[in-house]
Write a protein that holds these residues in place. Sequence first.
Motif, PDB file in Angstrom:
ATOM      1  N   LEU A  75      -5.761   6.086   1.844  1.00  0.00           N
ATOM      2  CA  LEU A  75      -5.202   5.044   2.704  1.00  0.00           C
ATOM      3  C   LEU A  75      -4.317   4.146   1.856  1.00  0.00           C
ATOM      4  O   LEU A  75      -4.666   3.810   0.722  1.00  0.00           O
ATOM      5  N   THR A  76      -3.192   3.733   2.415  1.00  0.00           N
ATOM      6  CA  THR A  76      -2.324   2.787   1.723  1.00  0.00           C
ATOM      7  C   THR A  76      -2.940   1.399   1.799  1.00  0.00           C
ATOM      8  O   THR A  76      -3.334   0.947   2.867  1.00  0.00           O
ATOM      9  N   VAL A  77      -3.012   0.728   0.652  1.00  0.00           N
ATOM     10  CA  VAL A  77      -3.494  -0.649   0.581  1.00  0.00           C
ATOM     11  C   VAL A  77      -2.305  -1.605   0.722  1.00  0.00           C
ATOM     12  O   VAL A  77      -2.380  -2.603   1.428  1.00  0.00           O
ATOM     13  N   GLU A  78      -1.213  -1.278   0.038  1.00  0.00           N
ATOM     14  CA  GLU A  78       0.009  -2.074   0.147  1.00  0.00           C
ATOM     15  C   GLU A  78       1.165  -1.275  -0.414  1.00  0.00           C
ATOM     16  O   GLU A  78       0.974  -0.363  -1.188  1.00  0.00           O
ATOM     17  N   SER A 101      -3.575   7.111 -11.644  1.00  0.00           N
ATOM     18  CA  SER A 101      -4.641   7.349 -10.684  1.00  0.00           C
ATOM     19  C   SER A 101      -5.964   6.935 -11.306  1.00  0.00           C
ATOM     20  O   SER A 101      -6.349   7.449 -12.361  1.00  0.00           O
ATOM     21  N   GLY A 102      -6.635   5.997 -10.658  1.00  0.00           N
ATOM     22  CA  GLY A 102      -7.932   5.544 -11.133  1.00  0.00           C
ATOM     23  C   GLY A 102      -9.046   6.077 -10.252  1.00  0.00           C
ATOM     24  O   GLY A 102      -8.821   6.864  -9.336  1.00  0.00           O
ATOM     25  N   THR A 106      -4.971   4.002  -6.793  1.00  0.00           N
ATOM     26  CA  THR A 106      -3.894   4.796  -7.383  1.00  0.00           C
ATOM     27  C   THR A 106      -2.580   4.078  -7.099  1.00  0.00           C
ATOM     28  O   THR A 106      -2.390   3.530  -6.014  1.00  0.00           O
ATOM     29  N   VAL A 107      -1.680   4.085  -8.077  1.00  0.00           N
ATOM     30  CA  VAL A 107      -0.369   3.457  -7.924  1.00  0.00           C
ATOM     31  C   VAL A 107       0.701   4.540  -7.986  1.00  0.00           C
ATOM     32  O   VAL A 107       0.678   5.400  -8.876  1.00  0.00           O
ATOM     33  N   CYS A 108       1.636   4.485  -7.018  1.00  0.00           N
ATOM     34  CA  CYS A 108       2.723   5.457  -6.952  1.00  0.00           C
ATOM     35  C   CYS A 108       4.076   4.773  -6.951  1.00  0.00           C
ATOM     36  O   CYS A 108       4.216   3.656  -6.467  1.00  0.00           O
ATOM     37  N   ARG A 109       5.051   5.480  -7.491  1.00  0.00           N
ATOM     38  CA  ARG A 109       6.449   5.067  -7.391  1.00  0.00           C
ATOM     39  C   ARG A 109       7.028   5.766  -6.165  1.00  0.00           C
ATOM     40  O   ARG A 109       6.727   6.933  -5.902  1.00  0.00           O
ATOM     41  N   LEU A 110       7.870   5.059  -5.424  1.00  0.00           N
ATOM     42  CA  LEU A 110       8.505   5.589  -4.219  1.00  0.00           C
ATOM     43  C   LEU A 110      10.011   5.504  -4.378  1.00  0.00           C
ATOM     44  O   LEU A 110      10.545   4.417  -4.608  1.00  0.00           O
ATOM     45  N   GLY A 126      10.468   1.692  -4.494  1.00  0.00           N
ATOM     46  CA  GLY A 126       9.314   0.844  -4.257  1.00  0.00           C
ATOM     47  C   GLY A 126       8.109   1.289  -5.047  1.00  0.00           C
ATOM     48  O   GLY A 126       8.163   2.213  -5.855  1.00  0.00           O
ATOM     49  N   GLN A 127       7.035   0.582  -4.781  1.00  0.00           N
ATOM     50  CA  GLN A 127       5.760   0.869  -5.423  1.00  0.00           C
ATOM     51  C   GLN A 127       4.661   0.717  -4.390  1.00  0.00           C
ATOM     52  O   GLN A 127       4.775  -0.092  -3.463  1.00  0.00           O
ATOM     53  N   GLN A 128       3.597   1.475  -4.573  1.00  0.00           N
ATOM     54  CA  GLN A 128       2.542   1.551  -3.570  1.00  0.00           C
ATOM     55  C   GLN A 128       1.182   1.610  -4.258  1.00  0.00           C
ATOM     56  O   GLN A 128       1.041   2.224  -5.311  1.00  0.00           O
ATOM     57  N   THR A 129       0.214   0.968  -3.640  1.00  0.00           N
ATOM     58  CA  THR A 129      -1.178   1.067  -4.083  1.00  0.00           C
ATOM     59  C   THR A 129      -1.972   1.735  -2.974  1.00  0.00           C
ATOM     60  O   THR A 129      -1.819   1.367  -1.797  1.00  0.00           O
ATOM     61  N   LEU A 130      -2.780   2.700  -3.366  1.00  0.00           N
ATOM     62  CA  LEU A 130      -3.582   3.464  -2.405  1.00  0.00           C
ATOM     63  C   LEU A 130      -5.046   3.439  -2.817  1.00  0.00           C
ATOM     64  O   LEU A 130      -5.352   3.278  -3.995  1.00  0.00           O
TER      65      LEU A 130
END
Length: 136
Positions: A75-78, A101-102, A106-110, A126-130
């Motif tokens: 799920l996306t957190v932000e 990825s923890g 997990t943090v991703c580049r978009l 962008g950047q995303q935290t899941l």
Amino acid sequence: MEERILESFARQGLMRHLGARITHVGAGTVHIRLDAREELTQQHGYFHAGATSAIADSAGGYAALTVFPAGSEVLTVEYKMNLLAPADGQFLEAVGTVLRSGRTLTVCRLDVFAERGERRTLVAAGQQTLIRIDPR
């Protein structure tokens, strides 16, 4: 892994509604393509930021899912997107890439590119935290 990603993606009503499709699945990276259609534009004829952001969010989410254990969900957190240029092209390609990825987050580049002929332009970044959701 690829089969699990494609099966999950097929259940996403919004991606189906937009006409988006996955074009690449690799460990820690997923690409999603969205072909230009009038229904996806804003008042100036460019791809709407909502469509651009939606495929970026899904690309990052599925990139994260590639590194999670089988049976896990995501799920996306932000997420935050910067719109860098008008999204003007024959299609958009969103690239989600896992940065870290923890155990839980997990943090991703978009990155989203617009392509027209030989021209490929970075139109959003962008950047995303899941968060990983483990089976009960």
